[in-house]
Design a protein around this motif. Structure first.
Motif, PDB file in Angstrom:
ATOM      1  N   ARG A 146       0.816  -1.221   0.000  1.00 39.58           N
ATOM      2  CA  ARG A 146       0.000   0.000   0.000  1.00 39.58           C
ATOM      3  C   ARG A 146       0.850   1.272   0.000  1.00 39.58           C
ATOM      4  NH1 ARG A 146      -4.272  -1.956  -2.199  1.00 39.58           N
ATOM      5  NH2 ARG A 146      -5.271  -3.610  -0.994  1.00 39.58           N
ATOM      6  N   GLY A 147       2.077   1.151  -0.451  1.00 42.09           N
ATOM      7  CA  GLY A 147       2.954   2.318  -0.492  1.00 42.09           C
ATOM      8  C   GLY A 147       2.831   3.071  -1.795  1.00 42.09           C
ATOM      9  N   TYR A 148       2.974   4.379  -1.735  1.00 37.54           N
ATOM     10  CA  TYR A 148       2.900   5.194  -2.934  1.00 37.54           C
ATOM     11  C   TYR A 148       4.237   5.299  -3.643  1.00 37.54           C
ATOM     12  CZ  TYR A 148      -1.833   7.065  -2.270  1.00 37.54           C
ATOM     13  OH  TYR A 148      -3.189   7.227  -2.175  1.00 37.54           O
ATOM     14  N   GLU A 149       5.333   5.220  -2.915  1.00 34.71           N
ATOM     15  CA  GLU A 149       6.653   5.372  -3.527  1.00 34.71           C
ATOM     16  C   GLU A 149       6.979   4.146  -4.362  1.00 34.71           C
ATOM     17  OE1 GLU A 149       9.108   8.101  -0.318  1.00 34.71           O
ATOM     18  OE2 GLU A 149       9.211   5.907  -0.190  1.00 34.71           O
ATOM     19  N   GLN A 150       7.311   4.407  -5.609  1.00 39.26           N
ATOM     20  CA  GLN A 150       7.733   3.327  -6.492  1.00 39.26           C
ATOM     21  C   GLN A 150       9.227   3.465  -6.759  1.00 39.26           C
ATOM     22  OE1 GLN A 150       5.331   2.839 -10.019  1.00 39.26           O
ATOM     23  NE2 GLN A 150       3.421   3.153  -8.888  1.00 39.26           N
TER      24      GLN A 150
END
Lengths: 112, 111
Positions: free
Chosen positions: A97-101
């Motif tokens: 569920r993290g936004y950083e790719q």
């Protein structure tokens, strides 16, 4: 720190051949994204997987398929290659569920 | 249709100057806005990111300014250096977590 690993780094194929690109995400990242980047263009989202299930699909041709395995690595399978498939293919991974790719170094595919 | 519009396409700045790159979006569902730096033949690297509840975020020489009402955000690179010469992409993300990238800005910092 461990980064996203992609293999191979370079691939040369003939038209109508098949290619398989591999992506090994950062440890404990459960989501993998595939992007295609043409020369001088922005990365275009192809497909993503979360917990081994396809989570979203972008502009991926029907000739392409992908999957995520139990160890979270992913493979992009490309069949009936066309000249227009020549591009950089990036894999990115993110935490649950993290936004950083976090992007890998890419695979440069050349179709002759 | 480009959902995230980025300008300028290219930018030349003198060493020590300020580089400013702008992005605009339409989809109000976007809730995370990262900036990536990409060198030729390399993968994009995350520089800095912002959420819409914050108007500015600074990390070292890099600052994001965010204007929610105008649906615009920008990257400022202070004291630009030749090593900053790269292509910069803004991006936006919504619920499915896929990034929508801007078209990129090729920055060249003159020594």
């Amino acid at each position: 720190a461990a980064g996203v690993i992609q293999s191979p780094r370079h691939l040369i194929k003939e038209k109508r051949e098949t290619a398989t690109l591999k992506c090994y995400p950062i440890p404990r990242h459960d989501t993998v994204y595939w992007y295609q980047q043409g020369p001088g263009q922005d990365p275009q989202f192809l497909i993503s997987f979360y917990e081994k299930m396809q989570s979203d699909k972008g502009s991926i041709p029907d000739r392409f398929s992908a999957q995520q395995f139990s160890d979270y690595h992913s493979e992009l399978n490309m069949s009936s290659l066309e000249l227009g498939d020549s591009a950089l293919y990036f894999c990115a991974s993110s935490r649950p569920r993290g936004y950083e790719q976090f992007f890998g170094p890419g695979t440069r595919l050349t179709v002759l | 249709q480009q959902q995230v519009k980025q300008s300028p396409q290219s930018l030349i700045v003198q060493k020590g100057g300020i580089s400013i790159i702008n992005c605009a979006y339409e989809n109000t569902a976007f809730d995370y806005f990262p900036w990536y730096q990409q060198f030729p033949g390399k993968g994009p690297a995350l520089l800095i990111a912002i959420r819409p509840d914050v108007s500015e975020k600074k990390e070292g020489r890099f600052t994001i300014s965010f204007n929610k009402s105008a649906k615009q955000f920008s990257l400022h690179i202070m004291d630009s250096q030749p090593g900053d010469s790269a292509t910069y992409f803004c991006a936006a993300i919504s619920g499915t977590y896929k990034y929508i990238f801007g078209t990129g800005t090729r920055l060249k910092v003159l020594a």
